[in-house]
Design a protein around this motif. Structure first.
Motif, PDB file in Angstrom:
ATOM      1  N   VAL A   1       0.821  -1.187   0.027  1.00 54.64           N
ATOM      2  CA  VAL A   1       0.202   0.136   0.074  1.00 54.64           C
ATOM      3  C   VAL A   1       0.810   1.190   0.036  1.00 54.64           C
ATOM      4  CG1 VAL A   1      -1.780   1.268   1.532  1.00 54.64           C
ATOM      5  CG2 VAL A   1      -1.732  -1.203   0.953  1.00 54.64           C
TER       6      VAL A   1
ATOM      7  N   GLU B   1      -8.658   5.827  -0.763  1.00 57.28           N
ATOM      8  CA  GLU B   1      -8.194   4.590  -1.538  1.00 57.28           C
ATOM      9  C   GLU B   1      -7.111   3.794  -0.934  1.00 57.28           C
ATOM     10  OE1 GLU B   1      -6.946   6.194  -5.243  1.00 57.28           O
ATOM     11  OE2 GLU B   1      -8.927   7.321  -5.536  1.00 57.28           O
TER      12      GLU B   1
ATOM     13  N   LYS C   1      -7.544  -0.159   0.056  1.00 54.97           N
ATOM     14  CA  LYS C   1      -6.717  -1.079  -0.345  1.00 54.97           C
ATOM     15  C   LYS C   1      -6.169  -2.021   0.795  1.00 54.97           C
ATOM     16  CE  LYS C   1      -3.535  -2.855  -3.631  1.00 54.97           C
ATOM     17  NZ  LYS C   1      -3.823  -3.750  -4.231  1.00 54.97           N
TER      18      LYS C   1
ATOM     19  N   ASP D   1      -9.006  -4.331   2.340  1.00 53.43           N
ATOM     20  CA  ASP D   1      -9.143  -5.483   1.328  1.00 53.43           C
ATOM     21  C   ASP D   1      -8.177  -6.369   1.128  1.00 53.43           C
ATOM     22  OD1 ASP D   1     -11.739  -4.363   0.814  1.00 53.43           O
ATOM     23  OD2 ASP D   1     -11.340  -3.523  -0.962  1.00 53.43           O
ATOM     24  N   ASP D   2      -6.766  -6.073   0.983  1.00 54.22           N
ATOM     25  CA  ASP D   2      -5.799  -6.957   0.887  1.00 54.22           C
ATOM     26  C   ASP D   2      -5.612  -7.646   2.124  1.00 54.22           C
ATOM     27  OD1 ASP D   2      -5.600  -5.940  -1.783  1.00 54.22           O
ATOM     28  OD2 ASP D   2      -3.626  -4.875  -1.581  1.00 54.22           O
TER      29      ASP D   2
END
Length: 153
Positions: free
Chosen positions: A82, A121, A125, A128-129
């Motif tokens: 990230v 964003e 990320k 979610d990851d």
């Protein structure tokens, strides 16, 4: 005056990963929020995952999280990914293990960036990851006496 994108505050910080942990103790929103405080950040996004009282149409009574011994290392790998993709000034992520009740905090992640859009964003990320790539498993116990294991968060 330097153009906006050349100002040091518009760039990612040198060491933006401030807090990464997997714990059996209660999580603190304040701790995570303080960890990502940064004077050059115009946006901080925070996500809190809680234990809900249902899943897939069934009532959830409780659940437990367990993890592989490599989970914190995988969490760091996700965080570094990230950081490489967004101008992150500060990042933090903590996840619970052990037995949790409905309403308990299961995961808290936060990201600070120069602007709000980047922060949203990057935070999305990150969570979610983390959910898809970090080896943390959920064991749900339902009101009807059944139970199930759910892979990766």
């Amino acid at each position: 005056m330097a153009p906006m994108n050349e100002h040091p505050g518009e760039q990612a910080a040198q060491n933006p990963v401030k807090l990464l942990a997997i714990r059996e103790t209660e999580l603190s929103l304040d701790e995570v929020f303080r960890a990502v405080g940064d004077d050059a950040s115009g946006g901080t996004a925070l996500f809190v995952g809680t234990v809900r009282n249902h899943d897939g149409g069934a009532d959830v009574d409780a659940l437990g999280y367990s993890c592989h011994p490599t989970a914190e290392a995988e969490m760091r790998r996700v965080a570094e990914k990230v950081v490489a993709e967004y101008p992150v000034r500060a990042l933090a992520a903590v996840h619970r293990t052990g037995d949790l009740r409905v309403g308990d905090l299961a995961v808290v992640v936060a990201v600070s960036c120069p602007h709000r859009g980047e922060a949203f964003e990057a935070c999305r990320k990150l969570i979610d990851d983390l959910k898809h790539e970090v080896p943390i498993w959920k064991h749900q116990r339902f009101s009807d006496g059944t139970e199930e294991w759910v892979g990766a968060c």
